[in-house]
Motif scaffolding. Structure first.
Motif, PDB file in Angstrom:
ATOM      1  N   TYR A 195       0.858  -1.190   0.000  1.00 57.48           N
ATOM      2  CA  TYR A 195       0.000   0.000   0.000  1.00 57.48           C
ATOM      3  C   TYR A 195       0.895   1.241   0.000  1.00 57.48           C
ATOM      4  O   TYR A 195       1.749   1.394   0.882  1.00 57.48           O
ATOM      5  CB  TYR A 195      -0.909   0.002   1.226  1.00 57.48           C
ATOM      6  N   VAL A 196       0.708   2.100  -0.980  1.00 62.39           N
ATOM      7  CA  VAL A 196       1.527   3.308  -1.118  1.00 62.39           C
ATOM      8  C   VAL A 196       0.649   4.523  -0.877  1.00 62.39           C
ATOM      9  O   VAL A 196      -0.459   4.623  -1.424  1.00 62.39           O
ATOM     10  CB  VAL A 196       2.166   3.384  -2.527  1.00 62.39           C
ATOM     11  N   MET A 197       1.140   5.449  -0.059  1.00 57.99           N
ATOM     12  CA  MET A 197       0.321   6.613   0.302  1.00 57.99           C
ATOM     13  C   MET A 197       1.203   7.833   0.520  1.00 57.99           C
ATOM     14  O   MET A 197       2.420   7.732   0.673  1.00 57.99           O
ATOM     15  CB  MET A 197      -0.497   6.303   1.566  1.00 57.99           C
ATOM     16  N   ASN A 198       0.584   8.996   0.550  1.00 54.86           N
ATOM     17  CA  ASN A 198       1.294  10.228   0.868  1.00 54.86           C
ATOM     18  C   ASN A 198       0.749  10.812   2.155  1.00 54.86           C
ATOM     19  O   ASN A 198       0.041  10.139   2.908  1.00 54.86           O
ATOM     20  CB  ASN A 198       1.188  11.227  -0.295  1.00 54.86           C
ATOM     21  N   THR A 199       1.072  12.088   2.428  1.00 54.44           N
ATOM     22  CA  THR A 199       0.766  12.715   3.716  1.00 54.44           C
ATOM     23  C   THR A 199       0.092  14.061   3.491  1.00 54.44           C
ATOM     24  O   THR A 199       0.453  14.772   2.549  1.00 54.44           O
ATOM     25  CB  THR A 199       2.074  12.953   4.499  1.00 54.44           C
ATOM     26  N   PRO A 200      -0.876  14.446   4.322  1.00 52.95           N
ATOM     27  CA  PRO A 200      -1.442  15.802   4.192  1.00 52.95           C
ATOM     28  C   PRO A 200      -0.395  16.854   4.550  1.00 52.95           C
ATOM     29  O   PRO A 200       0.637  16.544   5.147  1.00 52.95           O
ATOM     30  CB  PRO A 200      -2.600  15.801   5.200  1.00 52.95           C
ATOM     31  N   LYS A 201      -0.634  18.087   4.164  1.00 48.99           N
ATOM     32  CA  LYS A 201       0.285  19.171   4.500  1.00 48.99           C
ATOM     33  C   LYS A 201      -0.197  19.866   5.767  1.00 48.99           C
ATOM     34  O   LYS A 201      -1.384  19.798   6.130  1.00 48.99           O
ATOM     35  CB  LYS A 201       0.386  20.176   3.351  1.00 48.99           C
ATOM     36  N   LEU A 202       0.713  20.542   6.427  1.00 49.60           N
ATOM     37  CA  LEU A 202       0.401  21.249   7.665  1.00 49.60           C
ATOM     38  C   LEU A 202       0.312  22.739   7.382  1.00 49.60           C
ATOM     39  O   LEU A 202       1.242  23.336   6.835  1.00 49.60           O
ATOM     40  CB  LEU A 202       1.478  20.988   8.718  1.00 49.60           C
ATOM     41  N   PRO A 208      -7.038  35.202  11.230  1.00 47.75           N
ATOM     42  CA  PRO A 208      -7.542  35.944  12.398  1.00 47.75           C
ATOM     43  C   PRO A 208      -7.574  35.103  13.670  1.00 47.75           C
ATOM     44  O   PRO A 208      -7.601  35.639  14.772  1.00 47.75           O
ATOM     45  CB  PRO A 208      -8.944  36.341  11.967  1.00 47.75           C
ATOM     46  N   VAL A 209      -7.588  33.768  13.505  1.00 40.99           N
ATOM     47  CA  VAL A 209      -7.578  32.878  14.675  1.00 40.99           C
ATOM     48  C   VAL A 209      -6.349  31.978  14.577  1.00 40.99           C
ATOM     49  O   VAL A 209      -6.237  31.193  13.629  1.00 40.99           O
ATOM     50  CB  VAL A 209      -8.856  32.005  14.726  1.00 40.99           C
ATOM     51  N   PRO A 210      -5.397  32.084  15.495  1.00 43.24           N
ATOM     52  CA  PRO A 210      -4.201  31.249  15.444  1.00 43.24           C
ATOM     53  C   PRO A 210      -4.566  29.766  15.551  1.00 43.24           C
ATOM     54  O   PRO A 210      -5.301  29.362  16.441  1.00 43.24           O
ATOM     55  CB  PRO A 210      -3.391  31.707  16.657  1.00 43.24           C
ATOM     56  N   ARG A 211      -4.027  28.967  14.626  1.00 34.81           N
ATOM     57  CA  ARG A 211      -4.327  27.539  14.667  1.00 34.81           C
ATOM     58  C   ARG A 211      -3.393  26.777  13.734  1.00 34.81           C
ATOM     59  O   ARG A 211      -2.732  27.369  12.876  1.00 34.81           O
ATOM     60  CB  ARG A 211      -5.778  27.260  14.272  1.00 34.81           C
ATOM     61  N   ALA A 212      -3.360  25.469  13.887  1.00 35.39           N
ATOM     62  CA  ALA A 212      -2.582  24.586  13.026  1.00 35.39           C
ATOM     63  C   ALA A 212      -3.500  23.469  12.551  1.00 35.39           C
ATOM     64  O   ALA A 212      -4.154  22.815  13.364  1.00 35.39           O
ATOM     65  CB  ALA A 212      -1.383  24.024  13.779  1.00 35.39           C
ATOM     66  N   ASP A 213      -3.545  23.248  11.238  1.00 37.58           N
ATOM     67  CA  ASP A 213      -4.454  22.250  10.659  1.00 37.58           C
ATOM     68  C   ASP A 213      -3.714  21.368   9.663  1.00 37.58           C
ATOM     69  O   ASP A 213      -2.841  21.838   8.917  1.00 37.58           O
ATOM     70  CB  ASP A 213      -5.610  22.926   9.904  1.00 37.58           C
ATOM     71  N   TRP A 214      -4.101  20.100   9.636  1.00 41.69           N
ATOM     72  CA  TRP A 214      -3.676  19.209   8.555  1.00 41.69           C
ATOM     73  C   TRP A 214      -4.684  19.355   7.419  1.00 41.69           C
ATOM     74  O   TRP A 214      -5.891  19.201   7.639  1.00 41.69           O
ATOM     75  CB  TRP A 214      -3.632  17.763   9.032  1.00 41.69           C
ATOM     76  N   THR A 215      -4.215  19.676   6.233  1.00 41.16           N
ATOM     77  CA  THR A 215      -5.108  19.896   5.100  1.00 41.16           C
ATOM     78  C   THR A 215      -4.545  19.229   3.847  1.00 41.16           C
ATOM     79  O   THR A 215      -3.381  18.819   3.805  1.00 41.16           O
ATOM     80  CB  THR A 215      -5.284  21.405   4.827  1.00 41.16           C
ATOM     81  N   GLY A 216      -5.391  19.147   2.819  1.00 50.71           N
ATOM     82  CA  GLY A 216      -4.934  18.645   1.530  1.00 50.71           C
ATOM     83  C   GLY A 216      -5.391  17.235   1.230  1.00 50.71           C
ATOM     84  O   GLY A 216      -6.145  16.616   1.994  1.00 50.71           O
ATOM     85  N   ASN A 217      -4.908  16.725   0.118  1.00 53.78           N
ATOM     86  CA  ASN A 217      -5.358  15.437  -0.412  1.00 53.78           C
ATOM     87  C   ASN A 217      -4.352  14.325  -0.146  1.00 53.78           C
ATOM     88  O   ASN A 217      -3.133  14.526  -0.245  1.00 53.78           O
ATOM     89  CB  ASN A 217      -5.600  15.549  -1.912  1.00 53.78           C
ATOM     90  N   VAL A 218      -4.887  13.160   0.163  1.00 52.14           N
ATOM     91  CA  VAL A 218      -4.084  11.965   0.385  1.00 52.14           C
ATOM     92  C   VAL A 218      -4.642  10.841  -0.478  1.00 52.14           C
ATOM     93  O   VAL A 218      -5.866  10.658  -0.557  1.00 52.14           O
ATOM     94  CB  VAL A 218      -4.112  11.535   1.871  1.00 52.14           C
ATOM     95  N   THR A 219      -3.765  10.116  -1.141  1.00 54.63           N
ATOM     96  CA  THR A 219      -4.186   8.937  -1.903  1.00 54.63           C
ATOM     97  C   THR A 219      -3.521   7.700  -1.310  1.00 54.63           C
ATOM     98  O   THR A 219      -2.374   7.752  -0.861  1.00 54.63           O
ATOM     99  CB  THR A 219      -3.810   9.044  -3.392  1.00 54.63           C
ATOM    100  N   ILE A 220      -4.258   6.606  -1.301  1.00 49.84           N
ATOM    101  CA  ILE A 220      -3.755   5.318  -0.843  1.00 49.84           C
ATOM    102  C   ILE A 220      -4.036   4.326  -1.965  1.00 49.84           C
ATOM    103  O   ILE A 220      -5.180   4.175  -2.393  1.00 49.84           O
ATOM    104  CB  ILE A 220      -4.452   4.865   0.454  1.00 49.84           C
ATOM    105  N   ARG A 221      -2.997   3.668  -2.437  1.00 53.93           N
ATOM    106  CA  ARG A 221      -3.159   2.796  -3.603  1.00 53.93           C
ATOM    107  C   ARG A 221      -2.547   1.426  -3.333  1.00 53.93           C
ATOM    108  O   ARG A 221      -1.474   1.311  -2.736  1.00 53.93           O
ATOM    109  CB  ARG A 221      -2.470   3.421  -4.821  1.00 53.93           C
ATOM    110  N   CYS A 222      -3.273   0.388  -3.764  1.00 50.40           N
ATOM    111  CA  CYS A 222      -2.755  -0.981  -3.711  1.00 50.40           C
ATOM    112  C   CYS A 222      -2.890  -1.579  -5.108  1.00 50.40           C
ATOM    113  O   CYS A 222      -4.007  -1.887  -5.558  1.00 50.40           O
ATOM    114  CB  CYS A 222      -3.513  -1.827  -2.685  1.00 50.40           C
TER     115      CYS A 222
END
Length: 395
Positions: A195-202, A208-222
């Protein structure tokens, strides 16, 4: 050529280990007073669009751990009675195993504390931890650019993970975006499936509101089963409102027919379900409970003090970590500068001798097939040995 070991102090130090990042760990556990104002002052002289790869943070802005530890925690720190990794291996059909792998991939997403970042690992730094029969080894195989390699194996269950990670953080005036390059592989050796996959970006926003989020697209392929998952991670809206905080949505597709088999919906820190789109009742099944999996995580423990390598993250940064925990910022700054200065001197010595760094546990290669160089890592050993640091075994 030189390999791991020369860049580390020969003086034996004790390891200092801290609690893993979990959903029940609040920002107040680590943050210093007026941190938001200090974050703004930190970036006041940084130009928008700047690559922050070589940017050195003062200890006030550091978590008391290396990024190797944060990276490794996403694998070996998990709680609850549901052993997701075993579920991946024990699935009776390819679709059962694939949905379990989707759940496992989501489980590697961990909370981030705004305004704080782990230490940048030094070249040749390692992190070696065991959880039950799962043995995890990480090594910093490159410093400029920073590249981390991970190899994890479970010989009993015939499971192997090989990851390479290169994080590229950039400053955009009111935010920092960290793109995580590199391939993640999960191999179920008993089933011949990879299974091959990538990672979301941070994404870290200051206003206006301080925060940290994981966002973006991830694919998982077999390729072996012909299945593909497309996931989208979403944070809060720009103004900080809305109920999509830490959400993950997507679908599981049969690539031969392009048909959607399941729809994925939920929040990676709460519950994630799949809905059978072929079922007239649109049955939903819970595949992951993040609240259970990421709560009350136990701090790893040293079981074999003599077995610790001098390159171990918890040893290399022990004095800095302890100083941060004590909020002794002057001592933390002095200890961190000593490590960084020693690394600069070692780099100069290698350059003067015409030597190049050779990782001890991984082979490192790079490809120029895309716009940016992509680094790939392959382990030099088949199975990762048992580690001197252990985490709570799978229940």
């Amino acid at each position: 050529m030189v390999s791991e070991g020369k860049g580390m102090s020969e003086t034996r130090k004790s390891a200092v280990l801290t609690p893993p990042l979990s959903i029940d760990l609040s920002d107040a556990d680590y943050t210093a007073p007026n941190l938001i104002q200090r974050v703004f002052s930190l970036f006041k002289n940084v130009r928008p669009g700047s690559d922050l790869t070589k940017f050195q943070l003062p200890p006030l802005f550091n978590l008391p751990k290396s990024s190797l530890q944060c990276f490794g925690e996403s694998l070996y720190c998990i709680s609850g009675s549901d052993d997701i990794l075993s579920r991946c291996n024990d699935g009776k059909s390819s679709i059962d195993r694939f949905t379990a792998v989707v759940a496992w991939s989501i489980s590697t997403t961990r909370p981030v504390i705004f305004g704080l970042a782990p230490f940048n690992p030094i070249l040749g730094e390692t992190h070696h931890v065991s959880n039950g029969t799962l043995n995890v080894l990480l090594e910093q195989v490159s410093h400029h650019p920073p590249v981390t390699a991970l190899h994890a194996t479970d010989e009993k269950r015939k499971v192997e993970m090989i990851w390479s990670q290169q994080t590229i953080p950039k400053f955009y005036g009111t935010s920092v975006e960290a793109v995580v390059q590199g391939k993640r592989e999960l191999k179920l050796l008993n089933h011949g499936e990879n299974y091959v996959m990538n990672t979301p970006k941070l994404c870290i926003r200051f206003i206006p509101v301080p925060r940290a989020d994981w966002t973006g697209n991830v694919t998982i392929r077999c390729e072996e089963s012909g299945l593909l998952a497309e996931l989208c991670y979403t944070g809060k809206s720009f103004l900080g409102f809305g109920g999509n905080n830490r959400s993950v949505k997507g679908r599981i597709i049969e690539t031969s027919t392009s048909k959607t088999i399941y729809e994925v919906d939920g929040h990676w820190d709460r519950v994630v379900t799949i809905k059978d789109v072929m079922d007239k009742h649109k049955t939903k099944t819970v595949i992951y409970n993040g609240k259970e999996a990421l709560s009350k995580l136990k701090t790893p423990e040293v079981k074999d003090e003599q077995g610790l390598w001098t390159s171990e993250s918890a040893v290399v940064w022990s004095e800095v970590i302890q100083s941060i925990l004590n909020k002794d910022w002057a001592k933390a700054r002095e200890a961190k500068q000593e490590i960084e200065e020693r690394e600069r001197e070692l780099a100069k010595e290698r350059k003067s001798r015409g030597e190049s760094w050779v990782p001890k546990y991984f082979n490192l290669s790079k490809s120029n097939s895309s716009k940016e160089e992509v680094y790939e890592c392959s382990p030099k050993q088949k199975w990762v040995p048992t580690a001197p640091i252990v985490c709570n075994p799978f229940l």
